[in-house]
Design an enzyme around this catalytic site. Structure first.
Site, short mmCIF file in Angstrom:
data_model
loop_
_atom_site.label_atom_id
_atom_site.label_comp_id
_atom_site.label_asym_id
_atom_site.label_seq_id
_atom_site.Cartn_x
_atom_site.Cartn_y
_atom_site.Cartn_z
N TYR A 185 -11.52 -58.08 14.23
CA TYR A 185 -10.67 -57.06 14.88
C TYR A 185 -9.84 -56.30 13.83
O TYR A 185 -9.50 -56.86 12.79
CB TYR A 185 -9.75 -57.73 15.92
CG TYR A 185 -8.89 -56.70 16.60
CD1 TYR A 185 -9.49 -55.64 17.26
CD2 TYR A 185 -7.50 -56.77 16.53
CE1 TYR A 185 -8.72 -54.65 17.84
CE2 TYR A 185 -6.73 -55.79 17.11
CZ TYR A 185 -7.35 -54.73 17.77
OH TYR A 185 -6.59 -53.75 18.33
N TYR A 203 -0.81 -59.64 17.51
CA TYR A 203 -2.02 -60.34 17.05
C TYR A 203 -1.66 -61.48 16.10
O TYR A 203 -2.51 -62.26 15.71
CB TYR A 203 -2.96 -59.33 16.40
CG TYR A 203 -4.43 -59.70 16.49
CD1 TYR A 203 -5.08 -59.76 17.71
CD2 TYR A 203 -5.17 -59.98 15.34
CE1 TYR A 203 -6.43 -60.10 17.79
CE2 TYR A 203 -6.51 -60.31 15.41
CZ TYR A 203 -7.13 -60.36 16.64
OH TYR A 203 -8.46 -60.70 16.72
P1 NAI Z 1 -14.40 -66.03 24.06
O1 NAI Z 1 -13.15 -66.79 24.37
O2 NAI Z 1 -15.37 -65.84 25.15
O3 NAI Z 1 -15.14 -66.66 22.78
C1 NAI Z 1 -14.49 -67.43 21.79
C2 NAI Z 1 -15.38 -68.64 21.54
O4 NAI Z 1 -14.94 -69.43 20.43
C3 NAI Z 1 -15.43 -69.58 22.77
O5 NAI Z 1 -16.76 -69.73 23.21
C4 NAI Z 1 -14.90 -70.89 22.20
O6 NAI Z 1 -15.42 -72.03 22.85
C5 NAI Z 1 -15.34 -70.76 20.74
N1 NAI Z 1 -14.68 -71.76 19.90
C6 NAI Z 1 -13.34 -72.03 19.80
N2 NAI Z 1 -13.14 -73.06 18.97
C7 NAI Z 1 -14.36 -73.45 18.50
C8 NAI Z 1 -14.81 -74.45 17.59
N3 NAI Z 1 -13.95 -75.29 16.99
N4 NAI Z 1 -16.14 -74.57 17.35
C9 NAI Z 1 -17.04 -73.75 17.95
N5 NAI Z 1 -16.67 -72.76 18.82
C10 NAI Z 1 -15.35 -72.63 19.09
O7 NAI Z 1 -13.88 -64.60 23.55
P2 NAI Z 1 -14.59 -63.37 22.80
O8 NAI Z 1 -13.65 -62.24 22.96
O9 NAI Z 1 -15.99 -63.24 23.24
O10 NAI Z 1 -14.50 -63.81 21.27
C11 NAI Z 1 -15.59 -63.80 20.39
C12 NAI Z 1 -15.18 -63.24 19.04
O11 NAI Z 1 -14.90 -61.85 19.18
C13 NAI Z 1 -13.93 -63.88 18.42
O12 NAI Z 1 -14.12 -64.01 17.03
C14 NAI Z 1 -12.88 -62.84 18.71
O13 NAI Z 1 -11.79 -62.92 17.82
C15 NAI Z 1 -13.70 -61.57 18.50
N6 NAI Z 1 -13.09 -60.34 19.01
C16 NAI Z 1 -12.65 -60.29 20.31
C17 NAI Z 1 -12.04 -59.15 20.78
C18 NAI Z 1 -11.48 -59.11 22.17
O14 NAI Z 1 -10.65 -58.25 22.47
N7 NAI Z 1 -11.94 -59.96 23.07
C19 NAI Z 1 -11.84 -57.96 19.94
C20 NAI Z 1 -12.39 -58.10 18.59
C21 NAI Z 1 -12.98 -59.26 18.16
#
Ligand code: NAI
Length: 272
Positions: A150, A160
């Site tokens: 991000y 953030y």
């Molecule tokens: P999400 O909450 O659906 O996905 C985050 C994932 O990380 C979850 O599936 C969770 O179980 C996993 N996770 C957490 N700890 C873990 C560990 N120890 N080992 C393995 N997996 C683990 O949310 P989202 O938004 O799909 O996030 C995915 C990526 O996108 C992240 O890196 C987030 O920072 C990034 N992102 C999200 C934005 C948003 O506004 N939602 C914007 C820009 C980037």
């Protein structure tokens, strides 16, 4: 519409928690584009069971792995090659978690144990994955690794908090490792800097709803949603982008290049 862009390619997709997850959409699109892959997430996230629905839909196996554990990542890359019948062509790192954000702790008062945890889960996990993959020689030449990030890595967004620093580290790891892995094995590593997206991780951030609307009003194309982010990741996994590596690529409807929009000026009471 599918283009068979990933026909014959094998992948590992992390981070699909529920159908809102960006990784969930990437898995659906990768399946449409002809890839075979394994799904993985932290064992604790599996308990919710939703990932089984995705596994069934995309005809893929699930291999649990905590991304902070080198041992579990080694098992993941070893097993994935066995299950898929060969080396890996693409990896999605879609993992983010900050305890400081979860607990609503202001940046200047960050708890350092939580900070370390955030670094380990959200940034070092990429280094560990790449290091394990390289040691096992698990990724094919011209393979592609994408991690989601991000823009708070470049510009300050007060809410953030520690994730801004953690994302800066994630982007740096993609560049640094991208050099070494590119030189030795022609493996490509990029980060995609995505618009605010309504997912579990996104919505956990204080004031996310208002900020989402703000970004949407700034970006000439509006916020990019999870499905279009998935489309972009698919292009990066495909052979059509084979000379792209060590980049941080904005996928945000033009937000990062816009100073201010007329829509926001009008909201502030400035007459057009
Ligand atoms: P999400 O909450 O659906 O996905 C985050 C994932 O990380 C979850 O599936 C969770 O179980 C996993 N996770 C957490 N700890 C873990 C560990 N120890 N080992 C393995 N997996 C683990 O949310 P989202 O938004 O799909 O996030 C995915 C990526 O996108 C992240 O890196 C987030 O920072 C990034 N992102 C999200 C934005 C948003 O506004 N939602 C914007 C820009 C980037």
């Amino acid at each position: 519409m599918a283009y068979n862009l990933l026909k014959g390619k094998r992948g590992i997709i992390t981070g699909a928690l529920d159908e809102n997850s960006i990784a969930w959409k990437v898995a659906e699109k990768a399946h449409e584009e002809g890839a075979t892959f394994v799904l993985t997430n932290a064992p604790i996230a599996m308990r919710m069971g939703e990932i089984n629905v995705l596994a069934k839909k995309t005809n893929s196996q699930i291999i649990p792995a905590d991304a902070t554990s080198v041992e579990e990542l080694t098992n993941l890359f070893t097993q994935a090659q066995e299950v898929l019948g060969g080396k890996i062509d693409f990896v999605l790192h879609s993992i983010g978690m900050s305890v400081n954000i979860r607990k609503n702790i202001p940046y200047t008062e960050s708890n350092y144990d939580y900070f370390q945890k955030g670094i380990d889960v959200s940034a070092l996990s990429l280094h560990k994955m790449l290091s394990v993959a390289k040691k096992l020689d698990a990724i094919n030449e011209w393979g592609s690794v994408v991690a989601l990030t991000y823009m708070a890595a470049q510009r300050t967004y007060p809410f953030y908090t520690d994730m801004a620093d953690i994302k800066a580290m994630l982007e740096s790891i993609a560049r640094s490792f991208g050099y070494h892995y590119g030189l030795e094995k022609k493996v490509r590593i990029n980060t995609v800097s995505q618009s605010p997206t309504k997912t579990t991780a996104g919505s956990g951030i204080k004031g996310f709803g208002d900020f989402y609307d703000y970004a949407d009003a700034i970006a000439p194309l509006g916020n990019a949603d999870a499905a279009s982010c998935a489309d972009y990741c698919i292009t990066l996994f495909s052979d059509l982008t084979r000379m792209v590596t060590m980049q941080n690529l904005f996928h945000d409807g033009g937000y990062s290049s816009t100073g201010v929009s007329m829509e926001v000026m009008t909201k502030l009471g400035v007459e057009q």
